[in-house]
Design an enzyme around this catalytic site. Structure first.
Site, mmCIF file in Angstrom:
data_model
loop_
_atom_site.group_PDB
_atom_site.id
_atom_site.type_symbol
_atom_site.label_atom_id
_atom_site.label_comp_id
_atom_site.label_asym_id
_atom_site.label_seq_id
_atom_site.Cartn_x
_atom_site.Cartn_y
_atom_site.Cartn_z
ATOM 1 C CG ASP A 25 24.909 0.693 58.114
ATOM 2 O OD1 ASP A 25 26.060 0.370 58.875
ATOM 3 O OD2 ASP A 25 24.735 2.014 57.408
ATOM 4 C CG ASP A 27 25.704 5.113 63.608
ATOM 5 O OD1 ASP A 27 24.605 6.386 64.369
ATOM 6 O OD2 ASP A 27 26.176 3.954 63.713
ATOM 7 C CG ASP A 199 24.340 5.256 55.436
ATOM 8 O OD1 ASP A 199 25.256 4.704 55.894
ATOM 9 O OD2 ASP A 199 24.098 6.428 55.823
HETATM 10 O O1 LIG Z 1 28.462 1.703 59.451
HETATM 11 P P1 LIG Z 1 27.351 2.662 60.267
HETATM 12 O O2 LIG Z 1 26.461 1.391 61.218
HETATM 13 O O3 LIG Z 1 26.394 3.183 59.284
HETATM 14 O O4 LIG Z 1 28.819 3.995 61.379
HETATM 15 C C1 LIG Z 1 29.360 4.319 60.469
HETATM 16 C C2 LIG Z 1 29.734 5.215 61.438
HETATM 17 O O5 LIG Z 1 28.556 5.964 62.426
HETATM 18 C C3 LIG Z 1 28.310 6.602 63.400
HETATM 19 O O6 LIG Z 1 29.374 8.384 63.151
HETATM 20 C C4 LIG Z 1 28.308 8.655 61.827
HETATM 21 O O7 LIG Z 1 26.520 8.812 62.657
HETATM 22 C C5 LIG Z 1 26.533 9.559 63.558
HETATM 23 C C6 LIG Z 1 25.583 9.802 64.613
HETATM 24 O O8 LIG Z 1 24.230 9.657 63.762
HETATM 25 C C7 LIG Z 1 26.460 10.797 63.250
HETATM 26 O O9 LIG Z 1 26.745 11.636 63.751
HETATM 27 C C8 LIG Z 1 28.098 10.716 62.362
HETATM 28 O O10 LIG Z 1 28.389 12.346 61.540
HETATM 29 C C9 LIG Z 1 28.497 10.005 61.269
HETATM 30 O O11 LIG Z 1 29.592 9.649 59.936
HETATM 31 C C10 LIG Z 1 29.422 6.031 64.430
HETATM 32 O O12 LIG Z 1 29.590 7.654 65.377
HETATM 33 C C11 LIG Z 1 30.718 5.764 63.493
HETATM 34 O O13 LIG Z 1 31.711 5.238 64.548
HETATM 35 C C12 LIG Z 1 30.433 4.669 62.720
HETATM 36 O O14 LIG Z 1 31.613 4.149 62.226
#
Ligand SMILES: O=P(O)(O)OC[C@H]1O[C@H](O[C@H]2O[C@H](CO)[C@@H](O)[C@H](O)[C@H]2O)[C@H](O)[C@@H](O)[C@@H]1O
Length: 245
Positions: A25, A27, A199
């Site tokens: 993954d 983020d 995560d």
């Molecule tokens: O599947 P992932 O790679 O874990 O992506 C999940 C979402 O991640 C992002 O949002 C999250 O991370 C941001 C940056 O750290 C944070 O600001 C936010 O609060 C989190 O929810 C991304 O913006 C989404 O599009 C993804 O789906």
């Protein structure tokens, strides 16, 4: 006596590069969570490190994220391997895998964007859906969820995807585990054991899928999980990937 509210899990064993297939993954797993999606700080040399890892694994590697594929490609310039984006709706390196955007996408995005403006939330449009981030209004989650649920009644073809301080709508037919099941037919994965690191709630079906194929999942950070192992944060993930966990 301490009260444990979640399973105590050990760190994973070292990656077996001759036998394992690795799925990561983005983020919260490779990159620390930031106040906004566009405010992340990439670990130094991340793309090159992933490219080296992919080579060492004989190509049995993919990045699997909820983000737009185009953003991931931009952040990881220098890594040319498999990428799944949009919670499984988009793929690079797997022909015919992209999910068509639901018909109602534009109308849905317009409603979400208007709600974000009215409620001072962060709106994130996506190629196949959209997200509403309430990190700037941490107590507003229930209202955001109620609004997102109300949209489900009006627009077909979507599912709710909870995220960290955000609610998203993604195509109902897209999920990380389904995307992995499609990738798994590629010859490079034959005979390997899947290992998935993630995560967030969007990662749990993929963790379950890895276990069902005889592999295992690793939960990054705190929280309930079906994973067999846990690593504390992205720094611990990078250290484990380099053989140091
Ligand atoms: O599947 P992932 O790679 O874990 O992506 C999940 C979402 O991640 C992002 O949002 C999250 O991370 C941001 C940056 O750290 C944070 O600001 C936010 O609060 C989190 O929810 C991304 O913006 C989404 O599009 C993804 O789906």
């Amino acid at each position: 006596m301490p009260l444990f509210t979640e399973p105590l899990l050990a760190p994973p064993p070292p990656l077996d590069i001759a036998r394992d297939a690795l799925f990561l993954d983005f983020d919260g797993t490779l990159v620390e969570i930031a106040p906004r999606p566009d405010a992340i700080t990439l670990p130094p040399g991340l793309a090159a490190r992933l490219a080296a890892l992919e080579g060492a694994l004989g190509g049995a590697f993919a990045l699997v994220s909820g983000r737009n594929l185009a953003e991931l490609v931009r952040y990881l310039d220098g890594f040319g391997g498999l990428i799944i984006g949009g919670h499984g709706a988009e793929a690079r390196g797997l022909s015919g895998a992209d999910t068509p955007p639901p018909e109602a996408l534009a109308a849905l995005q317009s409603r979400m964007s208007a709600f974000a403006r009215a409620e001072r939330l962060l709106y994130e449009p996506k190629a196949h859906g959209a997200a509403l981030h309430y990190r700037s209004r941490p107590d507003f989650g229930p209202e955001v969820e109620a609004f997102i649920q109300s949209l489900l009644q009006q627009f077909s073809g979507f599912s709710v995807q909870p995220a960290k301080m955000a609610y998203e709508l993604r195509p109902a037919s897209a999920s990380k585990d389904r995307a992995l099941a499609r990738l798994w037919d590629l010859p490079r994965f034959a005979g390997r054991r899947p290992v998935f690191l993630g995560d967030d709630t969007t990662d749990e079906p993929a963790i379950a899928w890895a276990a069902a194929q005889g592999g295992y999942g690793v939960k990054v950070g705190p929280g309930e999980t079906a994973a067999r192992y846990r690593l504390a944060d992205p720094a611990a993930v990078l250290s484990w990937l380099e053989g140091g966990a």
